[in-house]
Design an enzyme around this catalytic site. Sequence first.
Site, PDB file in Angstrom:
ATOM      1  N   SER A 127      -3.495 -24.665 -41.227  1.00 36.22           N
ATOM      2  CA  SER A 127      -3.035 -23.514 -40.461  1.00 36.22           C
ATOM      3  C   SER A 127      -3.268 -23.684 -38.969  1.00 36.22           C
ATOM      4  CB  SER A 127      -3.772 -22.261 -40.947  1.00 36.22           C
ATOM      5  OG  SER A 127      -3.576 -21.175 -40.069  1.00 36.22           O
ATOM      6  N   GLU A 129      -4.293 -21.423 -37.198  1.00 33.02           N
ATOM      7  CA  GLU A 129      -5.511 -20.675 -36.890  1.00 33.02           C
ATOM      8  C   GLU A 129      -6.706 -21.607 -36.708  1.00 33.02           C
ATOM      9  OE1 GLU A 129      -6.382 -17.389 -36.464  1.00 33.02           O
ATOM     10  OE2 GLU A 129      -4.289 -16.717 -36.497  1.00 33.02           O
ATOM     11  N   TYR A 151     -11.592 -17.274 -41.654  1.00 36.88           N
ATOM     12  CA  TYR A 151     -10.410 -17.893 -42.262  1.00 36.88           C
ATOM     13  C   TYR A 151     -10.108 -19.235 -41.617  1.00 36.88           C
ATOM     14  CZ  TYR A 151      -5.430 -18.784 -43.048  1.00 36.88           C
ATOM     15  OH  TYR A 151      -4.233 -19.381 -43.343  1.00 36.88           O
TER      16      TYR A 151
END
Length: 326
Positions: A127, A129, A151
């Site tokens: 990801s 992120e 996360y």
Amino acid sequence: MPTALITGITGQDGLYLAELLLGKGYEVHGLIRGQNNPRTELVEKLVPDVTLHTGDLLDISSLMRALRKSQPDEVYNLGAISFVAYSWENAAVTSDVTGKGVLSMLEAVRLHAGDDLSSVRFYQASSSEMFGKVQQVPQTEETLLWPRSPYGVAKVFGHYMTINYRESYGMHASSGILFNHESPRRGPEFVTRKISQAVARISLGMQKDLSLGNLDARRDWGFAGDYVEAMWLMLQQDEADDYVIGTGETHSIREFLDLAFRHIGIDDWSSYVKQDPRFMRPAEVDLLISDPAKAKEKLGWEPKVSFQQLVTMMVESDIEAARAGW
């Protein structure tokens, strides 16, 4: 006929990927967590030709069982707790599922394949992120990872574990570092879908306003249906590798609101949108923008749906759903 096993098949990526693979003549299997999973019915409706297996990323015996029953040539590990805001409230669970779940799946594939590790190709859903407090603009496969949420940290663990299994055991294990990708199938808890649903309901007189957090956060948004093609292309390469997948454009929440409200004939949305501190992240990721040059060069992949087309698609879909009472 090649065979694929998809974890996280109930999510938007899993559904689009299953449709893509079925269209290419694959036999497709999906992993469903828990009894009476509320999204099982959706999978059976949209991709009825998928064979479903019960399993849990934290239970390696269930993963081994699913692998034995499906005998896949390709494994797509999309399963995760993927809502960033939830990860602060449940950091341990997120770390277990989104992080350690990758290790469980890698180890299950390694044990299942035995001496013929090249017989199963593995895709890990990494990801954007992971970049978090970005150290380079735009972000490439070489950019230092600096996650800003539980996360993101869990995704970094899974990403490096995939690299480690590739380098340690020679597994054909690739990671797609996917930037934000949305669709009408996106969960309603995500900001883009929250906006498209609210705008649809406002246009029909069913809702008065909506509350959001940081309106200035910028993301690289693409269409999930485009991105699953990149996943498939990674596993068709002779050598496993990691790829950044994105549009190379960045847009703010405000720009998303502009397009969404403009689609229903509202130019000034300020009276419809409230900022609520409850929706502010403890540690914000301010700017994400991809450099997908490697994917374009090596995979021949480029996004097809523009940002404006994506927003319009989502609002139109939610207008239809609201009218139908879904």
